[in-house]
Design an enzyme around this catalytic site. Structure first.
Site, PDB file in Angstrom:
ATOM      1  N   ASP A  18      30.404  37.177  41.676  1.00 32.76           N
ATOM      2  CA  ASP A  18      30.421  38.645  41.747  1.00 32.76           C
ATOM      3  C   ASP A  18      29.034  39.185  41.417  1.00 32.76           C
ATOM      4  O   ASP A  18      28.751  39.564  40.274  1.00 32.76           O
ATOM      5  CB  ASP A  18      31.492  39.196  40.799  1.00 32.76           C
ATOM      6  CG  ASP A  18      32.887  38.868  41.294  1.00 32.76           C
ATOM      7  OD1 ASP A  18      33.112  38.894  42.526  1.00 32.76           O
ATOM      8  OD2 ASP A  18      33.766  38.584  40.455  1.00 32.76           O
ATOM      9  N   LYS A  40      33.973  31.200  45.108  1.00 33.49           N
ATOM     10  CA  LYS A  40      34.691  32.390  45.590  1.00 33.49           C
ATOM     11  C   LYS A  40      33.699  33.517  45.841  1.00 33.49           C
ATOM     12  O   LYS A  40      32.917  33.879  44.963  1.00 33.49           O
ATOM     13  CB  LYS A  40      35.739  32.853  44.577  1.00 33.49           C
ATOM     14  CG  LYS A  40      36.575  34.023  45.124  1.00 33.49           C
ATOM     15  CD  LYS A  40      37.518  34.600  44.098  1.00 33.49           C
ATOM     16  CE  LYS A  40      36.909  35.656  43.241  1.00 33.49           C
ATOM     17  NZ  LYS A  40      36.799  36.989  43.840  1.00 33.49           N
ATOM     18  N   ASP A  67      37.385  36.160  49.339  1.00 30.41           N
ATOM     19  CA  ASP A  67      38.382  37.007  48.665  1.00 30.41           C
ATOM     20  C   ASP A  67      38.161  38.463  49.060  1.00 30.41           C
ATOM     21  O   ASP A  67      37.535  39.227  48.336  1.00 30.41           O
ATOM     22  CB  ASP A  67      38.219  36.793  47.148  1.00 30.41           C
ATOM     23  CG  ASP A  67      39.085  37.713  46.304  1.00 30.41           C
ATOM     24  OD1 ASP A  67      40.093  38.240  46.817  1.00 30.41           O
ATOM     25  OD2 ASP A  67      38.754  37.899  45.114  1.00 30.41           O
ATOM     26  N   LYS A  69      40.898  40.354  50.331  1.00 30.87           N
ATOM     27  CA  LYS A  69      42.190  41.045  50.103  1.00 30.87           C
ATOM     28  C   LYS A  69      42.510  42.018  51.224  1.00 30.87           C
ATOM     29  O   LYS A  69      42.740  43.208  50.984  1.00 30.87           O
ATOM     30  CB  LYS A  69      42.176  41.793  48.767  1.00 30.87           C
ATOM     31  CG  LYS A  69      41.866  40.936  47.552  1.00 30.87           C
ATOM     32  CD  LYS A  69      41.882  41.763  46.283  1.00 30.87           C
ATOM     33  CE  LYS A  69      41.540  40.964  45.048  1.00 30.87           C
ATOM     34  NZ  LYS A  69      40.148  40.475  44.982  1.00 30.87           N
ATOM     35  N   HIS A  71      44.148  44.438  53.693  1.00 31.30           N
ATOM     36  CA  HIS A  71      45.357  45.263  53.576  1.00 31.30           C
ATOM     37  C   HIS A  71      45.223  46.399  54.578  1.00 31.30           C
ATOM     38  O   HIS A  71      44.509  47.373  54.341  1.00 31.30           O
ATOM     39  CB  HIS A  71      45.462  45.793  52.136  1.00 31.30           C
ATOM     40  CG  HIS A  71      46.726  46.540  51.852  1.00 31.30           C
ATOM     41  ND1 HIS A  71      46.907  47.273  50.713  1.00 31.30           N
ATOM     42  CD2 HIS A  71      47.872  46.674  52.568  1.00 31.30           C
ATOM     43  CE1 HIS A  71      48.118  47.820  50.716  1.00 31.30           C
ATOM     44  NE2 HIS A  71      48.718  47.484  51.845  1.00 31.30           N
ATOM     45  N   ASP A  72      45.883  46.249  55.736  1.00 34.36           N
ATOM     46  CA  ASP A  72      45.747  47.259  56.791  1.00 34.36           C
ATOM     47  C   ASP A  72      46.950  47.102  57.716  1.00 34.36           C
ATOM     48  O   ASP A  72      47.842  46.299  57.427  1.00 34.36           O
ATOM     49  CB  ASP A  72      44.405  47.046  57.534  1.00 34.36           C
ATOM     50  CG  ASP A  72      43.841  48.342  58.105  1.00 34.36           C
ATOM     51  OD1 ASP A  72      44.621  49.123  58.686  1.00 34.36           O
ATOM     52  OD2 ASP A  72      42.619  48.569  57.988  1.00 34.36           O
ATOM     53  N   ILE A  73      46.973  47.814  58.815  1.00 29.40           N
ATOM     54  CA  ILE A  73      48.094  47.643  59.735  1.00 29.40           C
ATOM     55  C   ILE A  73      48.011  46.233  60.344  1.00 29.40           C
ATOM     56  O   ILE A  73      46.920  45.628  60.400  1.00 29.40           O
ATOM     57  CB  ILE A  73      48.104  48.727  60.839  1.00 29.40           C
ATOM     58  CG1 ILE A  73      46.818  48.692  61.664  1.00 29.40           C
ATOM     59  CG2 ILE A  73      48.330  50.107  60.233  1.00 29.40           C
ATOM     60  CD1 ILE A  73      46.867  49.578  62.904  1.00 29.40           C
ATOM     61  N   THR A  76      45.207  45.218  62.889  1.00 33.70           N
ATOM     62  CA  THR A  76      43.854  45.150  62.320  1.00 33.70           C
ATOM     63  C   THR A  76      43.683  43.892  61.472  1.00 33.70           C
ATOM     64  O   THR A  76      42.638  43.223  61.525  1.00 33.70           O
ATOM     65  CB  THR A  76      43.588  46.419  61.475  1.00 33.70           C
ATOM     66  OG1 THR A  76      43.754  47.552  62.330  1.00 33.70           O
ATOM     67  CG2 THR A  76      42.193  46.426  60.885  1.00 33.70           C
ATOM     68  N   THR A 132      45.608  40.714  38.364  1.00 29.14           N
ATOM     69  CA  THR A 132      45.688  40.226  36.980  1.00 29.14           C
ATOM     70  C   THR A 132      45.184  41.257  35.961  1.00 29.14           C
ATOM     71  O   THR A 132      45.349  41.071  34.768  1.00 29.14           O
ATOM     72  CB  THR A 132      44.887  38.923  36.821  1.00 29.14           C
ATOM     73  OG1 THR A 132      43.556  39.136  37.322  1.00 29.14           O
ATOM     74  CG2 THR A 132      45.530  37.791  37.597  1.00 29.14           C
ATOM     75  N   GLN A 203      40.690  42.159  32.365  1.00 31.23           N
ATOM     76  CA  GLN A 203      41.872  41.345  32.650  1.00 31.23           C
ATOM     77  C   GLN A 203      42.946  41.587  31.585  1.00 31.23           C
ATOM     78  O   GLN A 203      42.632  41.753  30.402  1.00 31.23           O
ATOM     79  CB  GLN A 203      41.498  39.850  32.654  1.00 31.23           C
ATOM     80  CG  GLN A 203      40.442  39.470  33.672  1.00 31.23           C
ATOM     81  CD  GLN A 203      40.975  39.434  35.109  1.00 31.23           C
ATOM     82  OE1 GLN A 203      42.146  39.739  35.366  1.00 31.23           O
ATOM     83  NE2 GLN A 203      40.116  39.074  36.047  1.00 31.23           N
ATOM     84  N   GLY A 223      35.062  33.995  36.714  1.00 34.70           N
ATOM     85  CA  GLY A 223      33.807  34.692  36.976  1.00 34.70           C
ATOM     86  C   GLY A 223      32.978  34.837  35.714  1.00 34.70           C
ATOM     87  O   GLY A 223      32.229  33.934  35.317  1.00 34.70           O
ATOM     88  N   ARG A 224      33.134  35.993  35.057  1.00 33.15           N
ATOM     89  CA  ARG A 224      32.241  36.356  33.950  1.00 33.15           C
ATOM     90  C   ARG A 224      32.146  35.334  32.814  1.00 33.15           C
ATOM     91  O   ARG A 224      31.047  35.202  32.237  1.00 33.15           O
ATOM     92  CB  ARG A 224      32.627  37.753  33.438  1.00 33.15           C
ATOM     93  CG  ARG A 224      32.234  38.839  34.440  1.00 33.15           C
ATOM     94  CD  ARG A 224      32.950  40.148  34.200  1.00 33.15           C
ATOM     95  NE  ARG A 224      34.350  40.058  34.568  1.00 33.15           N
ATOM     96  CZ  ARG A 224      35.194  41.082  34.562  1.00 33.15           C
ATOM     97  NH1 ARG A 224      34.760  42.280  34.182  1.00 33.15           N
ATOM     98  NH2 ARG A 224      36.449  40.921  34.920  1.00 33.15           N
TER      99      ARG A 224
HETATM  100  O1  LIG Z   1      44.493  39.564  40.764  1.00 27.24           O
HETATM  101  C1  LIG Z   1      43.276  39.311  40.894  1.00 27.24           C
HETATM  102  C2  LIG Z   1      42.698  39.028  42.109  1.00 27.24           C
HETATM  103  C3  LIG Z   1      41.381  38.705  42.175  1.00 27.24           C
HETATM  104  N1  LIG Z   1      40.610  38.668  41.067  1.00 27.24           N
HETATM  105  C4  LIG Z   1      39.192  38.282  41.204  1.00 27.24           C
HETATM  106  O2  LIG Z   1      38.934  37.122  40.403  1.00 27.24           O
HETATM  107  C5  LIG Z   1      37.689  37.229  39.753  1.00 27.24           C
HETATM  108  C6  LIG Z   1      37.890  37.187  38.274  1.00 27.24           C
HETATM  109  O3  LIG Z   1      36.660  37.359  37.626  1.00 27.24           O
HETATM  110  P1  LIG Z   1      36.496  37.348  36.042  1.00 27.24           P
HETATM  111  O4  LIG Z   1      35.077  37.750  35.846  1.00 27.24           O
HETATM  112  O5  LIG Z   1      36.799  35.947  35.594  1.00 27.24           O
HETATM  113  O6  LIG Z   1      37.447  38.337  35.455  1.00 27.24           O
HETATM  114  C7  LIG Z   1      37.034  38.512  40.268  1.00 27.24           C
HETATM  115  O7  LIG Z   1      36.196  38.171  41.342  1.00 27.24           O
HETATM  116  C8  LIG Z   1      38.196  39.337  40.773  1.00 27.24           C
HETATM  117  O8  LIG Z   1      37.826  40.150  41.861  1.00 27.24           O
HETATM  118  C9  LIG Z   1      41.162  38.968  39.856  1.00 27.24           C
HETATM  119  O9  LIG Z   1      40.484  38.978  38.806  1.00 27.24           O
HETATM  120  N2  LIG Z   1      42.488  39.265  39.796  1.00 27.24           N
END
Ligand SMILES: O=c1ccn([C@@H]2O[C@H](COP(=O)(O)O)[C@@H](O)[C@H]2O)c(=O)[nH]1
Length: 244
Positions: A18, A40, A67, A69, A71-73, A76, A132, A203, A223-224
């Protein structure tokens, strides 16, 4: 679950890149060089760095989860799924909230791109359930969906399975129930992973890497806790250590 090799443990980790632009992501990739993790790419980096960044990852042998996600008709999403499949990613997702018809359209898009001797691989297609970051209170009181988060997640998972998808994104807290309801082969990809003592950030439905593995998660998105660490390589090595 125990006894993963270091390579298997690394392969269960999807590092969430990210970042606002490719340069910062490249710095992280150099730091993690040689670790066979999944990568990812989400909307922040993809909207900035584009398809060329994905090809670069594939050229270097990474498995890639895109990733976005969708979400459309249905029409599309079908087109979007074809385009994403042509990027050669290993996994991509749509949002389960689009319903079974929309998810079926995504699978039709994959089929259209991979049929007729195209030579393209079929990516793993998964559906987002409840983010999440969404707590029970937010689901009920803000979004206005009654019932437990787990009930909502399972409902999305069953729709995704009926549409022919390969799995879902959910929190590690729902993995056991998803596997019980949809079968062991139905993939669970779980963000909301926080090593003990790590900041939760935004989260809410979290588990540690070891706990998530014990639930039976197939892939954990992190991620972080890695990208924001003073030493990202040491951070991922310590997570791998927790999983072996
Ligand atoms: O429900 C969801 C769907 C996607 N994510 C993605 O996962 C990572 C989590 O990053 P952290 O920095 O470990 O929190 C991030 O790219 C989200 O877009 C999610 O967290 N939850």
């Amino acid at each position: 679950m125990a006894g993963l090799t270091r390579e298997e443990a690394a392969g269960r980790i999807m590092v969430a890149l990210d970042y606002p632009e490719a340069g910062a992501a490249e710095t992280l990739l150099r730091n993690l060089e040689g670790i066979p993790c999944y990568i990812k790419v989400g909307m922040q980096l993809f909207y900035s760095a584009g398809p060329g960044f994905i090809s670069g990852l594939k050229d270097r042998g990474y498995r890639v989860f895109l990733d976005l996600k969708m979400h459309d008709i249905p029409n599309t999403v079908k087109g979007g799924a074809s385009s994403i499949t042509r990027l050669g990613v290993d996994m991509f997702n749509v949002h389960g909230a689009g319903g079974q018809g929309m998810m079926e359209a995504a699978m039709e898009g994959v089929e259209a791109a991979t049929s007729g001797g195209s030579g393209l691989q079929r990516p793993i297609v998964i559906a987002v359930t409840q983010l999440t970051s969404t707590s029970q209170a937010v689901l009920n009181d803000e979004i206005g969906i009654a019932g437990s988060v787990e009930d909502a997640v399972i409902r999305y998972a069953k729709l995704a399975q009926a549409a022919g998808l390969n799995g879902v994104v959910a929190s590690p807290q729902e993995v056991k129930t998803i596997k019980a309801e949809c079968g062991a082969e139905f993939k669970t990809v779980t963000p909301g992973i926080r090593p003990a003592g790590a900041a939760l950030n935004d989260q809410t439905r979290i588990m540690t890497p070891g706990e998530a593995l014990a639930q039976g998660t197939d892939f954990m998105v992190i991620g972080r806790p890695i990208t924001g660490a003073a030493d990202p390589r040491a951070a991922i090595e310590s997570i791998i250590e927790e999983l072996v």
